[in-house]
Design an enzyme around this catalytic site. Sequence first.
Site, PDB file in Angstrom:
ATOM      1  N   LYS A 104      -6.145  -2.719   8.185  1.00 19.02           N
ATOM      2  CA  LYS A 104      -5.043  -2.100   8.936  1.00 19.02           C
ATOM      3  C   LYS A 104      -4.996  -0.579   8.761  1.00 19.02           C
ATOM      4  O   LYS A 104      -4.900   0.146   9.745  1.00 19.02           O
ATOM      5  CB  LYS A 104      -3.786  -2.754   8.367  1.00 19.02           C
ATOM      6  CG  LYS A 104      -2.480  -2.495   8.914  1.00 19.02           C
ATOM      7  CD  LYS A 104      -1.482  -3.500   8.320  1.00 19.02           C
ATOM      8  CE  LYS A 104      -1.484  -3.597   6.808  1.00 19.02           C
ATOM      9  NZ  LYS A 104      -0.849  -2.504   6.067  1.00 19.02           N
ATOM     10  N   ARG A 130       7.753  -4.822   7.275  1.00 19.15           N
ATOM     11  CA  ARG A 130       7.101  -5.810   6.430  1.00 19.15           C
ATOM     12  C   ARG A 130       7.946  -7.061   6.211  1.00 19.15           C
ATOM     13  O   ARG A 130       7.525  -7.977   5.513  1.00 19.15           O
ATOM     14  CB  ARG A 130       6.826  -5.171   5.078  1.00 19.15           C
ATOM     15  CG  ARG A 130       5.361  -5.085   4.752  1.00 19.15           C
ATOM     16  CD  ARG A 130       5.213  -4.434   3.406  1.00 19.15           C
ATOM     17  NE  ARG A 130       3.895  -4.580   2.899  1.00 19.15           N
ATOM     18  CZ  ARG A 130       2.906  -3.724   3.130  1.00 19.15           C
ATOM     19  NH1 ARG A 130       3.080  -2.689   3.899  1.00 19.15           N
ATOM     20  NH2 ARG A 130       1.741  -3.939   2.572  1.00 19.15           N
ATOM     21  N   ARG A 182     -12.835  -2.640  -2.503  1.00 18.23           N
ATOM     22  CA  ARG A 182     -11.974  -1.456  -2.527  1.00 18.23           C
ATOM     23  C   ARG A 182     -11.528  -1.121  -3.959  1.00 18.23           C
ATOM     24  O   ARG A 182     -11.408   0.043  -4.323  1.00 18.23           O
ATOM     25  CB  ARG A 182     -10.746  -1.694  -1.638  1.00 18.23           C
ATOM     26  CG  ARG A 182      -9.850  -0.469  -1.514  1.00 18.23           C
ATOM     27  CD  ARG A 182      -8.794  -0.644  -0.453  1.00 18.23           C
ATOM     28  NE  ARG A 182      -7.750  -1.564  -0.872  1.00 18.23           N
ATOM     29  CZ  ARG A 182      -6.768  -1.990  -0.062  1.00 18.23           C
ATOM     30  NH1 ARG A 182      -6.723  -1.582   1.188  1.00 18.23           N
ATOM     31  NH2 ARG A 182      -5.852  -2.818  -0.511  1.00 18.23           N
ATOM     32  N   ARG A 222      -7.279   1.489  -6.736  1.00 20.54           N
ATOM     33  CA  ARG A 222      -5.836   1.388  -6.490  1.00 20.54           C
ATOM     34  C   ARG A 222      -5.209   0.436  -7.506  1.00 20.54           C
ATOM     35  O   ARG A 222      -5.713  -0.659  -7.711  1.00 20.54           O
ATOM     36  CB  ARG A 222      -5.593   0.861  -5.071  1.00 20.54           C
ATOM     37  CG  ARG A 222      -4.926   1.877  -4.171  1.00 20.54           C
ATOM     38  CD  ARG A 222      -4.869   1.401  -2.769  1.00 20.54           C
ATOM     39  NE  ARG A 222      -3.921   0.319  -2.571  1.00 20.54           N
ATOM     40  CZ  ARG A 222      -3.586  -0.150  -1.370  1.00 20.54           C
ATOM     41  NH1 ARG A 222      -4.103   0.400  -0.296  1.00 20.54           N
ATOM     42  NH2 ARG A 222      -2.728  -1.139  -1.254  1.00 20.54           N
ATOM     43  N   ARG A 249       0.615 -10.108  -3.453  1.00 19.78           N
ATOM     44  CA  ARG A 249       0.740  -9.430  -2.152  1.00 19.78           C
ATOM     45  C   ARG A 249       0.459 -10.396  -1.009  1.00 19.78           C
ATOM     46  O   ARG A 249       1.104 -10.341   0.034  1.00 19.78           O
ATOM     47  CB  ARG A 249      -0.214  -8.225  -2.089  1.00 19.78           C
ATOM     48  CG  ARG A 249       0.312  -7.027  -2.877  1.00 19.78           C
ATOM     49  CD  ARG A 249      -0.776  -6.059  -3.240  1.00 19.78           C
ATOM     50  NE  ARG A 249      -1.413  -5.480  -2.074  1.00 19.78           N
ATOM     51  CZ  ARG A 249      -2.619  -4.886  -2.111  1.00 19.78           C
ATOM     52  NH1 ARG A 249      -3.293  -4.819  -3.234  1.00 19.78           N
ATOM     53  NH2 ARG A 249      -3.121  -4.372  -1.016  1.00 19.78           N
TER      54      ARG A 249
HETATM   55  P1  ADP Z   1      -1.644  -3.335   1.923  1.00 21.98           P
HETATM   56  O1  ADP Z   1      -1.158  -3.620   3.278  1.00 21.98           O
HETATM   57  O2  ADP Z   1      -3.144  -3.307   1.829  1.00 21.98           O
HETATM   58  O3  ADP Z   1      -1.040  -4.249   0.892  1.00 21.98           O
HETATM   59  P2  ADP Z   1      -0.084  -0.809   1.822  1.00 21.98           P
HETATM   60  O4  ADP Z   1      -0.654   0.502   1.435  1.00 21.98           O
HETATM   61  O5  ADP Z   1       0.377  -0.985   3.216  1.00 21.98           O
HETATM   62  O6  ADP Z   1      -1.228  -1.870   1.451  1.00 21.98           O
HETATM   63  O7  ADP Z   1       1.137  -1.177   0.854  1.00 21.98           O
HETATM   64  C1  ADP Z   1       1.009  -1.156  -0.550  1.00 21.98           C
HETATM   65  C2  ADP Z   1       2.331  -1.558  -1.217  1.00 21.98           C
HETATM   66  O8  ADP Z   1       3.361  -0.604  -0.884  1.00 21.98           O
HETATM   67  C3  ADP Z   1       2.914  -2.898  -0.789  1.00 21.98           C
HETATM   68  O9  ADP Z   1       2.345  -4.003  -1.488  1.00 21.98           O
HETATM   69  C4  ADP Z   1       4.414  -2.704  -1.115  1.00 21.98           C
HETATM   70  O10 ADP Z   1       4.655  -2.853  -2.493  1.00 21.98           O
HETATM   71  C5  ADP Z   1       4.650  -1.236  -0.765  1.00 21.98           C
HETATM   72  N1  ADP Z   1       5.122  -1.085   0.637  1.00 21.98           N
HETATM   73  C6  ADP Z   1       4.449  -0.501   1.671  1.00 21.98           C
HETATM   74  N2  ADP Z   1       5.155  -0.564   2.806  1.00 21.98           N
HETATM   75  C7  ADP Z   1       6.317  -1.214   2.502  1.00 21.98           C
HETATM   76  C8  ADP Z   1       7.446  -1.630   3.241  1.00 21.98           C
HETATM   77  N3  ADP Z   1       7.547  -1.403   4.556  1.00 21.98           N
HETATM   78  N4  ADP Z   1       8.434  -2.293   2.588  1.00 21.98           N
HETATM   79  C9  ADP Z   1       8.351  -2.538   1.294  1.00 21.98           C
HETATM   80  N5  ADP Z   1       7.310  -2.200   0.520  1.00 21.98           N
HETATM   81  C10 ADP Z   1       6.292  -1.540   1.105  1.00 21.98           C
END
Ligand code: ADP
Length: 192
Positions: A13, A88, A127, A133, A144
């Site tokens: 994504k 989310r 990754r 990360r 997750r």
């Molecule tokens: P991925 O989709 O690969 O898990 P992201 O970089 O989109 O990675 O998100 C990493 C983390 O950041 C999530 O697991 C969550 O803890 C937090 N996060 C990101 N966006 C949101 C959101 N909209 N609401 C709540 N937590 C978020």
Amino acid sequence: MRIVLLGPPGSGKGTQAALVVERLGVPHISTGALLRNAAKRGTELGLQAKSIIDKGELVPDNIMSDMIEERLGRDDVAGGFVLDGYPRNLAQAKSLDIMLERLNKPADEAIHIDIDTEQIIKRIAKRAKEEGRSDDTKETVRNRMRVYAEQTAPVADYYAERGLLTRVLGDGSKEEVLQRILSILDLNTSSA
Ligand code: ADP
């Protein structure tokens, strides 16, 4: 064009969002990146968020909606945006709708990148080696994926009910997936 990009962790994504914004010339709004930046800067919010992210949980909705509202209020979103990582859960989806309606900028498209669990695990392992990360550990990734299935998957249904959702296959090369997305957006891919 105002696009919401959805998909499980490891679906590509973030990568696709970056490629799509290059073509569209609109900002890439990644809540994950905004949170990781805040953590790197060591702000109070960033540090609070980091401990939640490292567990694979969701940062509270009120924090996220403030963050996204501030971002969507900036001038550079006039020509559109690609949202990556937000909404989310259903509450975030509803609050985003209200925000965008108020700004007179409703979402045009929601795209969900479909990918199977086996590939997710492979990609995230790769990754983890490359980027290090802190939320790419085995235990956190499992969480997750659970959070995704329970809370984020219903967001795709929410957009589907509004007739805004298209699903694309996330397997294959970055360029292949990009072409699938661009064709949904009706962007000329005549070089292909
Ligand atoms: P991925 O989709 O690969 O898990 P992201 O970089 O989109 O990675 O998100 C990493 C983390 O950041 C999530 O697991 C969550 O803890 C937090 N996060 C990101 N966006 C949101 C959101 N909209 N609401 C709540 N937590 C978020």
